[in-house]
Enzyme design. Structure first.
Site, PDB file in Angstrom:
ATOM      1  N   THR A  86      35.662  57.630  19.589  1.00  0.00           N
ATOM      2  CA  THR A  86      36.936  57.734  18.869  1.00  0.00           C
ATOM      3  C   THR A  86      37.299  59.182  18.560  1.00  0.00           C
ATOM      4  O   THR A  86      36.416  60.050  18.456  1.00  0.00           O
ATOM      5  CB  THR A  86      36.845  56.961  17.538  1.00  0.00           C
ATOM      6  N   TYR A 104      32.846  55.854   9.874  1.00  0.00           N
ATOM      7  CA  TYR A 104      33.121  55.382  11.230  1.00  0.00           C
ATOM      8  C   TYR A 104      32.950  56.534  12.239  1.00  0.00           C
ATOM      9  O   TYR A 104      32.249  56.406  13.245  1.00  0.00           O
ATOM     10  CB  TYR A 104      34.531  54.787  11.271  1.00  0.00           C
TER      11      TYR A 104
HETATM   12  N1  LIG Z   1      41.590  50.055  19.072  1.00  0.00           N
HETATM   13  C1  LIG Z   1      41.667  51.367  18.853  1.00  0.00           C
HETATM   14  O1  LIG Z   1      42.722  51.924  18.488  1.00  0.00           O
HETATM   15  C2  LIG Z   1      40.447  52.236  19.075  1.00  0.00           C
HETATM   16  C3  LIG Z   1      40.578  53.628  18.872  1.00  0.00           C
HETATM   17  C4  LIG Z   1      39.467  54.432  19.038  1.00  0.00           C
HETATM   18  C5  LIG Z   1      38.258  53.875  19.431  1.00  0.00           C
HETATM   19  N2  LIG Z   1      38.149  52.529  19.616  1.00  0.00           N
HETATM   20  C6  LIG Z   1      36.838  51.982  20.014  1.00  0.00           C
HETATM   21  O2  LIG Z   1      37.031  51.167  21.165  1.00  0.00           O
HETATM   22  C7  LIG Z   1      36.181  50.021  21.087  1.00  0.00           C
HETATM   23  C8  LIG Z   1      37.012  48.774  21.163  1.00  0.00           C
HETATM   24  O3  LIG Z   1      37.930  48.787  20.081  1.00  0.00           O
HETATM   25  P1  LIG Z   1      38.794  47.490  19.739  1.00  0.00           P
HETATM   26  O4  LIG Z   1      39.835  47.879  18.778  1.00  0.00           O
HETATM   27  O5  LIG Z   1      39.163  46.848  21.024  1.00  0.00           O
HETATM   28  O6  LIG Z   1      37.671  46.627  18.994  1.00  0.00           O
HETATM   29  P2  LIG Z   1      37.878  45.329  18.088  1.00  0.00           P
HETATM   30  O7  LIG Z   1      39.083  44.587  18.526  1.00  0.00           O
HETATM   31  O8  LIG Z   1      37.768  45.747  16.667  1.00  0.00           O
HETATM   32  O9  LIG Z   1      36.626  44.463  18.477  1.00  0.00           O
HETATM   33  C9  LIG Z   1      35.318  44.871  18.176  1.00  0.00           C
HETATM   34  C10 LIG Z   1      34.392  43.847  18.809  1.00  0.00           C
HETATM   35  O10 LIG Z   1      33.060  44.175  18.447  1.00  0.00           O
HETATM   36  C11 LIG Z   1      32.338  42.967  18.429  1.00  0.00           C
HETATM   37  N3  LIG Z   1      31.178  43.096  17.552  1.00  0.00           N
HETATM   38  C12 LIG Z   1      31.162  43.406  16.236  1.00  0.00           C
HETATM   39  N4  LIG Z   1      29.898  43.369  15.768  1.00  0.00           N
HETATM   40  C13 LIG Z   1      29.107  43.043  16.826  1.00  0.00           C
HETATM   41  C14 LIG Z   1      27.709  42.849  16.983  1.00  0.00           C
HETATM   42  N5  LIG Z   1      26.854  42.952  15.949  1.00  0.00           N
HETATM   43  N6  LIG Z   1      27.239  42.515  18.194  1.00  0.00           N
HETATM   44  C15 LIG Z   1      28.084  42.393  19.257  1.00  0.00           C
HETATM   45  N7  LIG Z   1      29.415  42.555  19.168  1.00  0.00           N
HETATM   46  C16 LIG Z   1      29.920  42.889  17.959  1.00  0.00           C
HETATM   47  C17 LIG Z   1      33.272  41.911  17.925  1.00  0.00           C
HETATM   48  O11 LIG Z   1      32.910  40.687  18.564  1.00  0.00           O
HETATM   49  P3  LIG Z   1      33.441  39.228  18.077  1.00  0.00           P
HETATM   50  O12 LIG Z   1      34.925  39.325  18.106  1.00  0.00           O
HETATM   51  O13 LIG Z   1      32.906  38.303  19.106  1.00  0.00           O
HETATM   52  O14 LIG Z   1      32.888  39.010  16.712  1.00  0.00           O
HETATM   53  C18 LIG Z   1      34.662  42.423  18.347  1.00  0.00           C
HETATM   54  O15 LIG Z   1      35.222  41.705  19.401  1.00  0.00           O
HETATM   55  C19 LIG Z   1      35.387  50.158  19.786  1.00  0.00           C
HETATM   56  O16 LIG Z   1      34.165  50.769  20.059  1.00  0.00           O
HETATM   57  C20 LIG Z   1      36.243  51.075  18.944  1.00  0.00           C
HETATM   58  O17 LIG Z   1      35.472  51.782  18.017  1.00  0.00           O
HETATM   59  C21 LIG Z   1      39.220  51.705  19.451  1.00  0.00           C
END
Ligand SMILES: NC(=O)c1ccc[n+]([C@@H]2O[C@H](COP(=O)([O-])OP(=O)(O)OC[C@H]3O[C@@H](n4cnc5c(N)ncnc54)[C@H](OP(=O)(O)O)[C@@H]3O)[C@@H](O)[C@H]2O)c1
Length: 281
Positions: free
Chosen positions: A109, A132
């Site tokens: 991030t 985070y």
């Molecule tokens: N979205 C953004 O704007 C953004 C920006 C910067 C970085 N990122 C990074 O990109 C990645 C994806 O982001 P996102 O927004 O798509 O994520 P998200 O929608 O918040 O989803 C996170 C996922 O992590 C899974 N998870 C949580 N705890 C877990 C565990 N103990 N074991 C296995 N799985 C686990 C959850 O699974 P379940 O749903 O099955 O519980 C969930 O689907 C993340 O690493 C995030 O930090 C995202």
């Protein structure tokens, strides 16, 4: 075609990435919520070291995409540590033990940076100011110990959401939730469709190293709100104010020069809003 293990199949990004990777042999994992559109998936808790080891040993993936994480600073610090640091360590240990040539793709991030510098390049040293960001900076260090890795530092990803998915600024603005828009917090948001096509291409090209995924426009949330309202004409109420939260970086510009040098072009923020609007119409 590669053997891919996608951890976090029901994350906002993971769910959209799956169809873009359809030509690969994919095993996907979820934690609590299976992805209703994908058949070949299994439950995996990143915090369970033995389970992570078992799945990596069994599948011996050529690529692991680590999309799962606690992706907000609002969660308990202990949970952020267990998932984003210990969980990534479990994956790294499993790779070293059973599949050392696996390429691990970590989603990191912009929050690994404080915003103290005018703009950040891939070579800059992380200086996070929230839990985070600190957890992702640690995860980056863990992955960098591996033979083959790709760290993707994502700026704020924006686009339409489906029911049950967490909000991004655009979806939040379009909801009926109470909203205060910060006029002193600046970001270079990136369209979710760009994120998906870029990641799919980077996988095909076997890219490694660190790469920033950010949009071209650097603007305040107040300016984003203005652009969204100009297109959607919601007439919704919201207040505009400076941010008083110490853990929120103010002017955080994730530079995308390297991404553009690789030949990728980014959707302008105004077009991101227009395209999301067109999808809804
Ligand atoms: N979205 C953004 O704007 C953004 C920006 C910067 C970085 N990122 C990074 O990109 C990645 C994806 O982001 P996102 O927004 O798509 O994520 P998200 O929608 O918040 O989803 C996170 C996922 O992590 C899974 N998870 C949580 N705890 C877990 C565990 N103990 N074991 C296995 N799985 C686990 C959850 O699974 P379940 O749903 O099955 O519980 C969930 O689907 C993340 O690493 C995030 O930090 C995202």
């Amino acid at each position: 075609m590669a053997r891919v293990l996608l951890i976090g199949a029901n994350s906002y990004i993971g769910k959209r990435l799956l169809p873009a990777l359809a030509r690969h042999d994919i095993t996907a994992t979820y934690h609590t919520r299976p992805n209703s559109e994908f058949k070949q998936q299994e439950a995996l808790d990143l915090t369970n070291k033995e389970s992570v080891q078992e799945v990596v040993k069994r599948i011996r993936p050529e690529i692991i995409i680590l999309a799962a994480a606690i992706s907000t600073n609002k969660s308990e610090p202990a949970l952020i540590q267990q998932t984003n640091i210990d969980g990534v360590q479990h994956v790294a240990d499993a790779v070293r033990a059973s599949a050392p040539d696996t390429r691990v793709i970590l989603f990191s991030t912009e929050q690994v940076f404080s915003g103290a510098k005018e703009s950040y390049a891939e070579t800059d040293t992380p200086d996070p100011i929230n839990e985070y960001g600190r957890s992702k900076a640690e995860a980056e260090k863990i992955v960098q110990q591996l033979t083959r890795y790709l760290i993707l530092r994502l700026a704020a990803v924006q686009g339409p959401i489906l029911e049950g998915e967490h909000d991004n600024f655009l979806s939040l603005f379009l909801s009926d939730k109470e909203l205060t828009v910060f006029d002193d917090v600046y970001r270079a948001p990136i369209y979710v469709e760009d994120v998906i096509s870029i990641i799919a291409s980077l996988i095909d090209k076997k890219r490694e190293g660190i790469l920033h995924l950010a949009g071209d426009d650097f603007l305040s949330y107040a300016a984003m709100a203005e652009q969204i309202e100009a297109v959607y004409q919601t007439g919704r109420e919201f207040s505009v104010a400076p941010c008083h939260l110490a853990e929120v970086p103010r002017r955080l510009h994730l530079g995308n020069a390297k991404l553009k040098k690789l030949g990728f072009s980014l959707t302008a923020y105004a077009d991101l809003v227009q395209q999301t609007h067109a999808q809804r119409a």
